[in-house]
Design a protein around this motif. Structure first.
Motif, short mmCIF file in Angstrom:
data_model
loop_
_atom_site.label_atom_id
_atom_site.label_comp_id
_atom_site.label_asym_id
_atom_site.label_seq_id
_atom_site.Cartn_x
_atom_site.Cartn_y
_atom_site.Cartn_z
N ILE A 46 0.84 -1.19 0.00
CA ILE A 46 0.00 0.00 0.00
C ILE A 46 0.88 1.25 0.00
O ILE A 46 2.03 1.22 0.46
N GLU A 47 0.33 2.32 -0.54
CA GLU A 47 1.02 3.61 -0.51
C GLU A 47 0.04 4.68 -0.06
O GLU A 47 -1.03 4.84 -0.66
N VAL A 48 0.38 5.36 1.01
CA VAL A 48 -0.43 6.47 1.50
C VAL A 48 -0.01 7.72 0.75
O VAL A 48 1.18 8.08 0.74
N VAL A 58 0.82 20.51 11.12
CA VAL A 58 0.22 19.18 11.31
C VAL A 58 1.03 18.04 10.69
O VAL A 58 0.78 16.88 10.99
N ILE A 59 2.00 18.35 9.84
CA ILE A 59 2.63 17.30 9.04
C ILE A 59 3.40 16.29 9.88
O ILE A 59 3.39 15.09 9.59
N ARG A 60 4.05 16.74 10.93
CA ARG A 60 4.82 15.80 11.76
C ARG A 60 3.89 14.78 12.44
O ARG A 60 4.16 13.57 12.43
N SER A 65 1.50 9.36 12.99
CA SER A 65 0.29 8.54 13.12
C SER A 65 0.22 7.49 12.01
O SER A 65 -0.33 6.41 12.22
N THR A 66 0.77 7.80 10.85
CA THR A 66 0.72 6.86 9.73
C THR A 66 1.65 5.67 9.95
O THR A 66 1.28 4.52 9.67
N PHE A 67 2.83 5.93 10.47
CA PHE A 67 3.79 4.85 10.67
C PHE A 67 3.61 4.14 12.01
O PHE A 67 4.22 3.09 12.23
N THR A 68 2.79 4.68 12.89
CA THR A 68 2.45 3.98 14.13
C THR A 68 1.26 3.07 13.83
O THR A 68 0.12 3.37 14.16
N THR A 69 1.54 1.96 13.18
CA THR A 69 0.49 1.14 12.61
C THR A 69 0.77 -0.34 12.82
O THR A 69 1.93 -0.76 12.94
N ILE A 137 -5.48 14.74 8.85
CA ILE A 137 -6.20 13.55 9.29
C ILE A 137 -5.22 12.61 9.98
O ILE A 137 -4.17 12.26 9.42
N LEU A 138 -5.55 12.17 11.19
CA LEU A 138 -4.67 11.30 11.97
C LEU A 138 -5.23 9.88 11.98
O LEU A 138 -6.41 9.66 12.25
N PHE A 139 -4.34 8.91 11.70
CA PHE A 139 -4.72 7.50 11.70
C PHE A 139 -4.59 6.89 13.09
O PHE A 139 -3.77 7.33 13.90
#
Length: 371
Positions: A46-48, A58-60, A65-69, A137-139
């Protein structure tokens, strides 16, 4: 003449009631059964992807949040398209690449907007599944898995996540926006369960098979709805991934939310012009849901004006509708009344929601004019 304006009165009233009362109640009372999807034996790559323009605030947190998965990191990449950011966005991304090897960013040669940036990122991707999102948006840790799991059904090409607002407060319009979003999500769940046809995934969080991703026309404002209807018009299946939660800060300021809804309105009428033919090409369920859930809602400002004008004319012709005309005027003025009372320190919850409804439709009307 009485007959003509009586017809206009009842048709306009019926349109508003259908989109804001009858259709929602029908979907909420008979929501269907949630689909169950098995976990795949092997998770796809997958590619986000998302566009970023001056997102230093907000970018950091977004990247973290994306890599804390719980999704296998060896199957995950993140590609940020900077639309000529001139703040610290690209500096922050460059710093974070050292920590997250699966992260990369690229810069547009010129400003091309969100839709143009997404098109470019899609062309450059080699992943099996693309996760489109926004910088704010935070995952959650399980969001990516929940989004991707329905693809174990080969007929499903698009899945939509569910936005939850955080930091909801008493001030501004946060409660009104949160209530509206909750009802909207439940209607989409029902459309997904019954027909595999929710009327629009959220642009902040959706997953699509890369091979099926449609080209988004330039300067498209509501690319998420375009992607949804483009795929539904091809006969593809779309579902809401009901457990794929993401977080977003709720709107609180009327002025900013008015601007946002105006932009949404412009995008709505762009998509109406592109997909209006679905009303007769795919009359049920696509055309029916499109009409009841979206088209009539987008046209509600016009329907409200037609209803008031027809009431006024019928009253002037001798119909005993003075009480109704007065009620209509009070509802239309509720936005100004609520603002005045708020400045005086008075807060009425019910009036807030009526006022929010009116301001939302004013923004829709202004968006139609700008379109």
């Amino acid at each position: 003449m009485d007959i003509l304006f009586s017809i206009l009165f009842w048709l306009s009233l019926a349109g508003v009631l259908l989109t804001y009362l009858i259709y929602p109640l029908w979907m909420l009372m008979f929501p269907g059964t949630q689909k169950e999807f098995n976990e795949p034996s092997e998770w796809p790559t997958i590619e986000v992807i998302f566009a970023a323009h001056n997102e230093e605030k907000v970018i950091r947190e977004k990247i973290l949040s994306t890599f804390t998965t719980s999704y296998p990191l060896e199957k995950l990449t993140v590609h940020v398209g900077s639309d000529r950011s001139n703040d610290q966005t690209e500096v922050i991304l460059k710093e974070m690449i050292a920590e997250f090897p699966g992260l990369r960013y690229s810069v547009n040669e010129e400003r091309i907007g969100k839709s143009g940036t997404i098109n470019r990122l899609v062309r450059e991707s080699e992943a099996e599944v693309l996760i489109a999102t926004d910088a704010n948006i935070l995952f959650r840790s399980d969001t990516l898995k929940e989004l991707v799991q329905p693809f174990t059904d080969p007929e499903i090409v698009l899945t939509g996540g569910v936005i939850h607002y955080r930091r909801q407060g008493e001030k501004g319009i946060s409660q009104q926006e949160d209530s509206y979003l909750n009802i909207e999500n439940r209607i989409k769940f029902a459309e997904s369960r019954r027909w595999f046809a929710p009327m629009g995934v959220e642009g902040g969080c959706y997953a699509v098979r890369r091979s099926e991703f449609p080209f988004i026309p330039p300067l498209t404002f509501m690319e998420d709805f375009y992607v949804t209807l483009a795929l539904l018009s091809r006969g593809k299946k779309v579902v809401m991934a009901e457990q794929a939660y993401v977080l977003e800060d709720v709107s609180t300021q009327r002025k900013e939310e008015f601007k946002r809804k105006t932009r949404i309105s412009i995008g709505n009428f762009q998509n109406l012009s592109r997909f209006f033919s679905q009303l007769w090409k795919r009359p049920y369920p696509i055309g029916w849901a499109f009409l009841c859930h979206k088209i009539l809602r987008w046209l509600t400002p016009i329907l409200l004006l037609v209803n008031v004008v027809s009431t006024l004319i019928l009253w002037s012709l001798g119909q005993p509708l003075g009480w109704l005309l007065l009620l209509q005027i009070l509802v239309l003025l509720s936005g100004m009344i609520e603002l005045t009372l708020e400045k005086m320190g008075f807060h009425f919850r019910a009036l807030r929601f009526v006022s929010h409804f009116i301001w939302m439709n004013v923004a829709l009307f202004w968006g139609l004019i700008k379109f």
